[in-house]
Write a protein that holds these residues in place. Structure first.
Motif, PDB file in Angstrom:
ATOM      1  N   THR A 276      11.351  35.800  68.387  1.00 44.07           N
ATOM      2  CA  THR A 276      10.767  35.384  69.660  1.00 44.07           C
ATOM      3  C   THR A 276      10.595  36.612  70.532  1.00 44.07           C
ATOM      4  N   MET A 277       9.416  36.747  71.114  1.00 43.43           N
ATOM      5  CA  MET A 277       9.187  37.804  72.096  1.00 43.43           C
ATOM      6  C   MET A 277       9.448  37.213  73.475  1.00 43.43           C
ATOM      7  N   ILE A 278      10.163  37.944  74.329  1.00 48.32           N
ATOM      8  CA  ILE A 278      10.455  37.483  75.686  1.00 48.32           C
ATOM      9  C   ILE A 278      10.048  38.583  76.652  1.00 48.32           C
ATOM     10  N   ALA A 279       9.258  38.209  77.680  1.00 45.35           N
ATOM     11  CA  ALA A 279       8.731  39.220  78.604  1.00 45.35           C
ATOM     12  C   ALA A 279       8.362  38.577  79.932  1.00 45.35           C
ATOM     13  N   ALA A 280       8.420  39.373  80.991  1.00 40.84           N
ATOM     14  CA  ALA A 280       7.864  39.008  82.293  1.00 40.84           C
ATOM     15  C   ALA A 280       6.578  39.804  82.446  1.00 40.84           C
ATOM     16  N   VAL A 281       5.475  39.082  82.743  1.00 40.21           N
ATOM     17  CA  VAL A 281       4.141  39.678  82.711  1.00 40.21           C
ATOM     18  C   VAL A 281       3.382  39.326  83.989  1.00 40.21           C
ATOM     19  N   GLY A 282       2.808  40.353  84.627  1.00 36.45           N
ATOM     20  CA  GLY A 282       1.974  40.119  85.808  1.00 36.45           C
ATOM     21  C   GLY A 282       0.637  39.506  85.422  1.00 36.45           C
ATOM     22  N   ARG A 283      -0.079  38.987  86.416  1.00 33.27           N
ATOM     23  CA  ARG A 283      -1.410  38.388  86.174  1.00 33.27           C
ATOM     24  C   ARG A 283      -2.348  39.362  85.464  1.00 33.27           C
ATOM     25  N   ASN A 284      -2.168  40.659  85.707  1.00 33.39           N
ATOM     26  CA  ASN A 284      -3.018  41.686  85.114  1.00 33.39           C
ATOM     27  C   ASN A 284      -2.467  42.215  83.783  1.00 33.39           C
ATOM     28  N   GLY A 285      -1.438  41.569  83.241  1.00 35.40           N
ATOM     29  CA  GLY A 285      -0.863  41.983  81.957  1.00 35.40           C
ATOM     30  C   GLY A 285       0.202  43.052  82.062  1.00 35.40           C
ATOM     31  N   VAL A 286       0.428  43.599  83.256  1.00 32.29           N
ATOM     32  CA  VAL A 286       1.391  44.694  83.430  1.00 32.29           C
ATOM     33  C   VAL A 286       2.823  44.170  83.301  1.00 32.29           C
ATOM     34  N   ILE A 287       3.634  44.925  82.550  1.00 33.05           N
ATOM     35  CA  ILE A 287       5.062  44.626  82.439  1.00 33.05           C
ATOM     36  C   ILE A 287       5.923  45.729  83.053  1.00 33.05           C
ATOM     37  N   GLY A 288       5.319  46.884  83.346  1.00 32.77           N
ATOM     38  CA  GLY A 288       6.080  47.978  83.940  1.00 32.77           C
ATOM     39  C   GLY A 288       5.279  49.246  84.035  1.00 32.77           C
ATOM     40  N   ASP A 289       5.983  50.297  84.429  1.00 30.06           N
ATOM     41  CA  ASP A 289       5.344  51.605  84.582  1.00 30.06           C
ATOM     42  C   ASP A 289       5.911  52.626  83.609  1.00 30.06           C
ATOM     43  N   GLY A 290       6.682  52.154  82.635  1.00 30.81           N
ATOM     44  CA  GLY A 290       7.308  53.060  81.676  1.00 30.81           C
ATOM     45  C   GLY A 290       8.728  53.425  82.053  1.00 30.81           C
ATOM     46  N   LEU A 291       9.135  53.113  83.288  1.00 29.22           N
ATOM     47  CA  LEU A 291      10.490  53.427  83.742  1.00 29.22           C
ATOM     48  C   LEU A 291      11.218  52.189  84.250  1.00 29.22           C
ATOM     49  N   THR A 292      10.513  51.367  85.012  1.00 26.81           N
ATOM     50  CA  THR A 292      11.154  50.207  85.633  1.00 26.81           C
ATOM     51  C   THR A 292      10.232  48.994  85.589  1.00 26.81           C
ATOM     52  N   MET A 293      10.820  47.816  85.845  1.00 28.30           N
ATOM     53  CA  MET A 293      10.013  46.615  86.003  1.00 28.30           C
ATOM     54  C   MET A 293       9.451  46.611  87.423  1.00 28.30           C
ATOM     55  N   PRO A 294       8.245  46.080  87.609  1.00 29.13           N
ATOM     56  CA  PRO A 294       7.619  46.139  88.932  1.00 29.13           C
ATOM     57  C   PRO A 294       8.098  45.049  89.900  1.00 29.13           C
ATOM     58  N   TRP A 295       9.065  44.232  89.506  1.00 31.70           N
ATOM     59  CA  TRP A 295       9.573  43.171  90.379  1.00 31.70           C
ATOM     60  C   TRP A 295      11.046  42.949  90.089  1.00 31.70           C
ATOM     61  N   HIS A 296      11.690  42.227  90.986  1.00 34.66           N
ATOM     62  CA  HIS A 296      13.077  41.814  90.760  1.00 34.66           C
ATOM     63  C   HIS A 296      13.137  40.316  91.042  1.00 34.66           C
ATOM     64  N   LEU A 297      13.208  39.536  89.980  1.00 30.26           N
ATOM     65  CA  LEU A 297      13.283  38.079  90.088  1.00 30.26           C
ATOM     66  C   LEU A 297      14.645  37.651  89.548  1.00 30.26           C
ATOM     67  N   SER A 298      15.600  37.420  90.454  1.00 24.15           N
ATOM     68  CA  SER A 298      16.958  37.130  89.989  1.00 24.15           C
ATOM     69  C   SER A 298      17.001  35.873  89.124  1.00 24.15           C
ATOM     70  N   GLU A 299      16.193  34.867  89.431  1.00 23.20           N
ATOM     71  CA  GLU A 299      16.159  33.657  88.591  1.00 23.20           C
ATOM     72  C   GLU A 299      15.707  33.994  87.169  1.00 23.20           C
ATOM     73  N   ASP A 300      14.733  34.891  87.073  1.00 21.15           N
ATOM     74  CA  ASP A 300      14.236  35.260  85.743  1.00 21.15           C
ATOM     75  C   ASP A 300      15.250  36.106  84.987  1.00 21.15           C
TER      76      ASP A 300
END
Length: 159
Positions: free
Chosen positions: A9-33
């Motif tokens: 199973t692949m698990i990921a958080a993905v923005g509307r534009n397909g972005v998952i990060g910048d190579g260093l960090t995630m672009p959001w902090h969703l504590s529920e996720d």
């Protein structure tokens, strides 16, 4: 052609534009996720690229397999593989295996995965690392759990 593995199973958080990060960090902090990620992956092996490992480290309660091209690379508490097939061979007997990133590992793992757990984040952040497109020819949405600002979406491989 790769073989689909029923336990991958692949698990990921993905923005509307397909972005998952910048190579260093995630672009959001969703504590529920993050809590969802923890309870979903707890007790199961996780396969990830080295940069993903660098950003989150070895997580307690989960076996970590890190894919790297760097011969001689090692880190405390992880197993090392030099390709995705080698990493999947290390966890072949596991009931469930989670591929947790990054972008290149996701692209390669798409051919092996039977299920996708995607947190669709209602943002379009800047970033250079993306999740591969989810082709409706290969994938069908089987569950959606809406929350303010995001949705947990499950896809199952067709056929």
């Amino acid at each position: 052609m790769s073989t689909v593995l029923p336990n991958v199973t692949m698990i990921a958080a993905v923005g509307r534009n397909g972005v998952i990060g910048d190579g260093l960090t995630m672009p959001w902090h969703l504590s529920e996720d993050l809590k969802f990620f923890k309870r979903t992956t707890m007790g199961h092996p996780m396969v990830m690229g080295r940069r993903t490992f660098d950003s989150m480290g070895a997580l307690p309660g989960r076996r970590s397999i890190v894919i790297t091209r760097q011969t001689g690379w090692s880190a405390r508490g992880v197993e090392v593989a030099h390709s995705l097939p080698e990493a999947l061979a290390l966890v072949a007997g596991a009931e469930q295996v989670f591929v947790v990133g990054g972008g290149e590992v996701y692209r390669q793992a798409m051919a092996y995965a039977a299920r996708l757990l995607v947190t669709e984040v209602d943002q379009s952040p800047d970033g250079s690392v993306t999740f591969p497109p989810i082709d409706p020819v290969d994938w069908v949405e089987t569950a959606r759990d809406e929350h303010p600002g995001f949705a947990w979406v499950t896809y199952e491989r067709r056929g």
